[in-house]
Design a protein around this motif. Structure first.
Motif, PDB file in Angstrom:
ATOM      1  N   ASN A 153       0.810  -1.203   0.000  1.00 23.60           N
ATOM      2  CA  ASN A 153       0.000   0.000   0.000  1.00 23.60           C
ATOM      3  C   ASN A 153       0.858   1.275   0.000  1.00 23.60           C
ATOM      4  OD1 ASN A 153      -2.322   1.482   0.163  1.00 23.60           O
ATOM      5  ND2 ASN A 153      -2.340   1.444   2.391  1.00 23.60           N
ATOM      6  N   ASP A 154       0.464   2.217  -0.832  1.00 21.22           N
ATOM      7  CA  ASP A 154       1.092   3.520  -0.830  1.00 21.22           C
ATOM      8  C   ASP A 154       0.351   4.364   0.206  1.00 21.22           C
ATOM      9  OD1 ASP A 154       2.655   5.588  -1.570  1.00 21.22           O
ATOM     10  OD2 ASP A 154       1.520   6.090  -3.383  1.00 21.22           O
ATOM     11  N   CYS A 155       1.083   5.010   1.113  1.00 19.04           N
ATOM     12  CA  CYS A 155       0.416   5.756   2.188  1.00 19.04           C
ATOM     13  C   CYS A 155      -0.411   6.905   1.624  1.00 19.04           C
ATOM     14  CB  CYS A 155       1.444   6.314   3.171  1.00 19.04           C
ATOM     15  SG  CYS A 155       2.114   5.045   4.212  1.00 19.04           S
ATOM     16  N   GLY A 156      -1.683   6.920   1.945  1.00 10.58           N
ATOM     17  CA  GLY A 156      -2.531   8.029   1.544  1.00 10.58           C
ATOM     18  C   GLY A 156      -2.732   8.951   2.733  1.00 10.58           C
ATOM     19  N   LEU A 157      -3.519   9.996   2.515  1.00  9.60           N
ATOM     20  CA  LEU A 157      -3.746  10.977   3.574  1.00  9.60           C
ATOM     21  C   LEU A 157      -4.461  10.370   4.767  1.00  9.60           C
ATOM     22  CD1 LEU A 157      -4.780  14.336   1.971  1.00  9.60           C
ATOM     23  CD2 LEU A 157      -3.033  13.932   3.698  1.00  9.60           C
ATOM     24  N   LEU A 158      -5.353   9.453   4.511  1.00 10.23           N
ATOM     25  CA  LEU A 158      -6.228   8.985   5.565  1.00 10.23           C
ATOM     26  C   LEU A 158      -5.811   7.639   6.130  1.00 10.23           C
ATOM     27  CD1 LEU A 158      -9.509   9.990   3.780  1.00 10.23           C
ATOM     28  CD2 LEU A 158      -8.385  11.177   5.654  1.00 10.23           C
ATOM     29  N   ASP A 159      -4.622   7.163   5.734  1.00 18.05           N
ATOM     30  CA  ASP A 159      -4.228   5.850   6.216  1.00 18.05           C
ATOM     31  C   ASP A 159      -3.898   5.896   7.691  1.00 18.05           C
ATOM     32  OD1 ASP A 159      -4.150   3.543   4.538  1.00 18.05           O
ATOM     33  OD2 ASP A 159      -3.013   4.805   3.141  1.00 18.05           O
ATOM     34  N   SER A 160      -4.476   4.975   8.434  1.00 18.67           N
ATOM     35  CA  SER A 160      -4.242   4.986   9.872  1.00 18.67           C
ATOM     36  C   SER A 160      -3.194   3.956  10.278  1.00 18.67           C
ATOM     37  CB  SER A 160      -5.554   4.719  10.603  1.00 18.67           C
ATOM     38  OG  SER A 160      -6.064   3.477  10.179  1.00 18.67           O
ATOM     39  N   SER A 161      -2.627   3.269   9.279  1.00 18.90           N
ATOM     40  CA  SER A 161      -1.672   2.217   9.597  1.00 18.90           C
ATOM     41  C   SER A 161      -0.399   2.800  10.216  1.00 18.90           C
ATOM     42  CB  SER A 161      -1.350   1.464   8.315  1.00 18.90           C
ATOM     43  OG  SER A 161      -0.034   1.010   8.330  1.00 18.90           O
ATOM     44  N   LYS A 162       0.244   2.007  11.060  1.00 17.18           N
ATOM     45  CA  LYS A 162       1.494   2.443  11.678  1.00 17.18           C
ATOM     46  C   LYS A 162       2.560   2.746  10.628  1.00 17.18           C
ATOM     47  CE  LYS A 162       3.506   0.048  15.102  1.00 17.18           C
ATOM     48  NZ  LYS A 162       3.692  -1.190  15.884  1.00 17.18           N
TER      49      LYS A 162
END
Lengths: 747, 747
Positions: free
Chosen positions: B391-400
């Motif tokens: 996954n490419d980090c998006g604005l709303l990603d809550s992943s660590k």
């Protein structure tokens, strides 16, 4: 194994022009070579480097092929674009700009009229300083036809004078070459140069032809020429054919911007021997070619693909009905086209017509140009036309095809609901219908003329027009009758239900499939154009229907039909041989013929052998223990025999006409005062392929195909009985299919 | 041709278990069948319908295979998802909801905490009514391990009791079966049922294994079982293998949502005989399967693919350096994994270890579960992990993994510039490093246990972790040192230069390539995951490097290594046979052996033949004109001979031990009072394959591969000298490669 250490006689193991190669022997030779290099590599560092560089030379070659064919494709695209526009006018800022670039650089251009800018002058503006009125129209018309004739004349003359092999699409010949036939010069440098130039001319002349097929030929020429830089590939016909398979993939890859589709095209359509190693290398070459083309960026949109499309609406299951209808249309068109085109080409071959290629080309060009100019859809280049037909109408499209009523009246942003067709759409429909008829008729006469001409684009254009017509029809039907049972479950009023561009695409796939009988590669190429798995099902439904319909009307695709028309010795790998004949029915000598011409292993003199050679024309002779036993020892090729005897007479002391030729391992002690013997075991093939006389022909055909044999000996209970050559097999297949067996011309 | 009209004796022309089929004979039989139907079709309408339905039965079969394997894949996905979540807790709204569905239906869920909702209860909440504190943690830990052990125990017991063939990935065996070997029951209904159930259990138990490889086995079982509904495929081993090739494509298609990749996988990795017709049908089956799976929608995102990714930033040429580093890592991992895994599997085969499969599985499961629970990246299912790494980090990603500093502080909308890593990213990096080590070690011990286990997912996970680590490292390097020479030309401050998700993807491809040695199919599968041609070059660079590195350390891929470990008679089509031996070095009888056992065509009695049969174990005998001449007439199979003699003794009046067996076309007139003769020409293969004793083995190997032979006779100057069976060829190849020739177990 002593034989391998002997100095080879130059010429032994090579082939004459228009002959079939022996795959088994070629592959054996390559393995010997490889073994030798591997063994030597342990001896010195230099030999190790040689061994490594030999292993990587294949990859280097692929890289070079990719770069060269990508660059050539870019060059062709740019020049063809410029010259096509030259028929309409010229850029005053610099004559080397095409219409689009000319107006890009302009400051006087508005968004609505992107096409018009003061820097771009039509011929009437240049000559009579106006673009209005009937006279200006006539001037433009005249110049258009004149340029078209000039380009066509140049193209056909160049082909005729410098490189007759540069005509046509080249794919039938490449298929034949890849199957193991030798046509010297077909992939040479002159063919490459002339084909590149004349392809641009032919495309620019506005004839109904495409550059995609010839690009495969161009890429194969690149591959063949680059092979000369590498010993491994220069000297081995089988290895060279692996490279050519990869080059064909690179050609399709640059033609459509579809590397995976290119590899599958090479696998499915043109290649004969396609080991997995070649698959991987082809893929590499295809990718390099595609990226080279993209970095040249000839379309100015930094897209890899020729017709980039993006659709927004999913299709509905019910739409499979029109898609299948398009498939049927494609199949019918394919069958019709193949039949009429072959009939016309046969007429060209057999009557006076074939003697005047220049006049033929000029006449067809004149007719095409005169009929094309008045209609904007025929006047534009065919690939532009396809691009426009594939296009989904957006909010800002100014094309006539998008002239729907209330176009700017959409309530929601972005989304375009179905709309009633406006005046523009109706007039476009009429013009497209006329274009369809013109393309259908003129393409039949165009393909096969003595200029480079591809079939992909005209076929796709026919399908795309039919598809767009049907698509717009469906759309209007859905708009006006969205309460009909077939629509009301999925297509409510004001929704965007039907995408006419998708219909055009499906139609294009169907027609291309009908003509070429491609299947997987066709769908994958189309998939790479859209990039959406969504649309594979419609494409597949249409391609399958089209293939079934076309196959029902005639088994052969256009390339196979042309191979047969030209009598190339091509053994089709796809068709199963379904007849119940045996090897004894096909072998020579036939019943009542004189016995098979054989050599004995230790009792014939040089003179005897020379007599056999001069009295027969066979390309090889079986060697037996004795005429009485007819027990087979090996097989010797005529060419090798002639070269060896000549060489022996020149160099070997004392070999005279009465010298005895030995094919045995050890020559027996000779009485004194007899002339020295000639030992020829080194040119004897000690492992000839044999089948029994009761072997079904279907198995024999399978062996020929899979092992790439040139000939096979026939035995009965251990005795040699006859021989079957590839030509015999081809003749037998033709005979069984009720075709003229003598149409197979070459050895 | 009279023989074909005779009533066939039941059993003649079938095979014993663990035997190799004769492709030529099978294909001949199918052609006979086809011919018969075609000829009859002209006689009556009913026969015509039969003929048409026969022609379309292949397509119907593909449709059914696609539907069935797509449905099964959906079922497996859904159940595995639910049971994986069951290890952590249960849904009070309905126990059949998995975690995600449970919280979807909830009204009490906020966007930030999508994972938490009151309806979903962890085991500690259920048992001790709290989710906080050390005791709750221990309860959850305990329940996690308990469930894992329960699932694993069920899986291994079911496999052991009901279907021992259901273990492993199945791909080595499928490759062997497709190459023409018979393993009864390997693709049967019990294997299908048990494999489907135990696959879900094994995946849910949290072991380091995937379901992708076994899905290929499941799809092949579907194919094989469905073959029984069609005469054309039930009775013909060659035709059935065509169907199985297509089924394998459908299996990969549903495993990854990559239909084109599936077809290429089948072509490149598993198939042996892959005619173009099969290519087209495989494609159809793969598409149907993919669309069936999509309409079941097990991932709830209406995507076809398992790991859907979309990247926004192009890659830069310099990044090829880290990509190639990942390729080297993948190659090293592949070689290491294959070597250690094979060593461990050999230990299992040869020591006491192999006798306790249940205990082994339980121990490995316990270790995996105990080590996995504390680390969130090992606790989640491996496919979720890969998905998160890609996954490419998006604005709303809550992943660590996306916990960068100033994440919400971006000036431009949408675009995310490179950012310094936050605390979350650093801790994630440590956890990922631990995960990497655990996965590397535990996978070696997991693959090969007596449960269904695939390798794709664990390999990809290893690569994806390594890739992500490298990617984040590169990203931070570029952020803090964008003035370095290698960065400053293309990566300015505040720009989005490096996509760690792409590195993960490239790493996954590299590791998968190192283990399986897939090339084109690997790149195409990955391409179908992203759908962007942009990223093919990095993927290809990594896959190529990985293959070269791994090949340098050991030629075999994991499947080939397992085939060799198990001694399956598989003749590899990819490797060239490079030694300079001749047919005479391989054939039986060897020098000093007793002469070849032959039958004569018209002088042996039933008793003589029965003695030969009982004294030898050969699976077939050459028939010669006479022992003196050793001139070959044909070849007869042992099985056919036994059945025919038994049948004759039972049914044919007067056939006794002194009856003479004739293999000739016409039996000569017999003197009166001799017992009736037994004519067996109908079971004689009149077109046995022969080679000369001086034929190089490389050509013999080629013939065996390409024609799919079982045996080949060796002649010298027309006299029969010996025989080479497929087993002899395999033993010779093993010997030449310095391997134990006796490891090839079967006929």
């Amino acid at each position: 194994m002593m034989d391998f250490l002997e100095e080879p006689i130059p010429g032994v193991g090579t082939y004459d022009d228009f002959n079939t190669i022996d795959w088994v022997r070629e592959k054996s030779r390559d393995r010997d070579r490889h073994r030798e290099i591997t063994n030597k590599s342990k001896e010195s560092t230099w030999a190790l480097i040689h061994s490594v560089s030999d292993a990587f030379s294949g990859w280097l070659l692929m890289l070079l092929i990719g770069l060269l064919s990508g660059s050539l494709a870019g060059l062709i695209d740019i020049s063809a674009h410029w010259m096509t526009d030259l028929k309409e006018g010229i850029c005053t800022e610099g004559f080397w700009f095409n219409h689009e670039h000319c107006c890009w650089n302009s400051e006087h251009v508005t968004f609505e009229d992107r096409d018009k800018c003061p820097e771009w002058n039509s011929w009437s503006q240049l000559i009579i300083s106006t673009d209005e009125g009937a006279f200006a129209y006539i001037v433009n018309y005249f110049m258009y036809v004149l340029w078209a004739l000039l380009f066509a004349f140049l193209a056909v003359s160049l082909v005729k004078v410098f490189a007759p092999y540069a005509c046509g699409s080249g794919i039938p010949e490449i298929k034949t070459i890849l199957s193991g036939f030798i046509i010297r010069g077909y992939l040479g440098k002159w063919t490459l140069i002339i084909k590149t130039i004349t392809l641009v001319l032919a495309v620019s002349s506005g004839l109904s032809l495409g550059k995609e097929g010839p690009l495969v030929h161009v890429a194969c020429c690149c591959g063949n020429i680059l092979c000369h830089c590498f010993n491994k590939y220069r000297k081995n016909e089988a290895k060279r054919r692996e490279v050519l398979s990869a080059a064909a993939a690179a050609g399709v890859s640059v033609a459509f911007g579809a590397p995976i589709g290119g590899v599958l095209f090479s696998l499915e359509e043109v290649s004969y021997y396609f080991p997995l190693k070649t698959l991987w290398r082809s893929f590499f070459a295809a990718l390099v070619a595609a990226f080279t083309l993209r970095s040249i960026n000839p379309f100015g949109n930094s897209r890899l693909v020729l017709f980039y499309v993006e659709f927004h609406t999913p299709w509905h299951l019910f739409e499979l009905v029109p898609f299948i209808l398009l498939g049927i249309f494609g199949g019918l068109w394919g069958a019709l086209f193949i039949r009429t085109n072959i009939a016309w080409c046969r007429k060209r071959k057999t009557t006076q017509l074939g003697k005047y290629p220049v006049i033929e080309v000029l006449v067809v060009t004149a007719i095409t140009a005169i009929l094309a100019f008045p209609n904007e859809y025929t006047r534009m280049s065919t690939s532009e036309l396809i691009s426009e037909l594939f296009n989904d109408c957006g909010l800002l499209d100014s094309s006539k095809l998008c002239d729907y009523e209330n176009r700017f009246n959409t309530s929601k942003g972005g989304e375009l609901p179905d709309r009633p067709a406006g005046v523009g759409v109706y007039s476009a429909m009429w013009q497209l219908a006329l274009t369809l008829i013109l393309k259908i008729v003129i393409t039949i006469f165009t393909f096969g003329m003595k200029i480079p001409s591809g079939l992909f684009i005209p076929s796709m254009a026919v399908g795309a027009i039919a598809g767009r017509l049907l698509g717009v029809g469906m759309e209007q039907l859905a708009y006006y009758h969205h309460d009909w049972a077939i629509f009301n479950s999925w297509c409510s009023q004001g929704a965007d239900c039907i995408t006419p561009g998708l219909y055009a695409m499906v139609g294009a796939a169907a027609c291309l499939g009908g003509v070429t009988r491609m299947t997987v590669s066709l769908v994958v190429i189309m998939f790479e154009l859209t990039g959406g798995l969504e649309y594979i099902v419609p494409l597949m439904a249409a391609a399958m229907t089209s293939k079934w319909v076309a196959d029902a009307l005639g088994r052969e695709g256009i390339y196979d039909a042309h191979i047969r028309l030209n009598g190339y010795p091509f053994l089709e790998a796809k068709e199963e041989f379904a007849h119940k004949t045996l090897a004894m029915d096909v072998m020579k000598p036939r019943r009542n013929d004189p016995l098979l011409t054989v050599l004995t292993q230790d009792s014939m003199t040089v003179e005897d052998v020379e007599t056999v050679i001069s009295e027969t024309t066979y390309s090889g002779f079986p060697v037996v223990v004795s005429r009485e036993s007819q027990r087979l020892v090996g097989f010797v090729l005529r060419r090798d025999l002639i070269i060896s005897i000549e060489n022996a007479r020149k160099k070997q002391d004392g070999v005279v006409s009465t010298s005895i030729i030995y094919f045995t391992e050890h020559s027996p002690p000779m009485p004194p005062y007899t002339p020295p013997t000639l030992k020829l075991r080194n040119i004897l093939d000690l492992s000839p392929f044999t089948v029994t006389d009761l072997t079904p022909m279907e198995i024999v055909v399978d062996i020929f195909r899979k092992l790439g044999l040139r000939q096979c000996l026939v035995t009965h209970n251990g005795r040699l009985l006859g021989i079957i050559t590839k030509k015999d097999v081809l003749k037998h297949i033709a005979q069984m299919a009720n075709q003229d067996p003598d149409s197979i011309l070459f050895n």
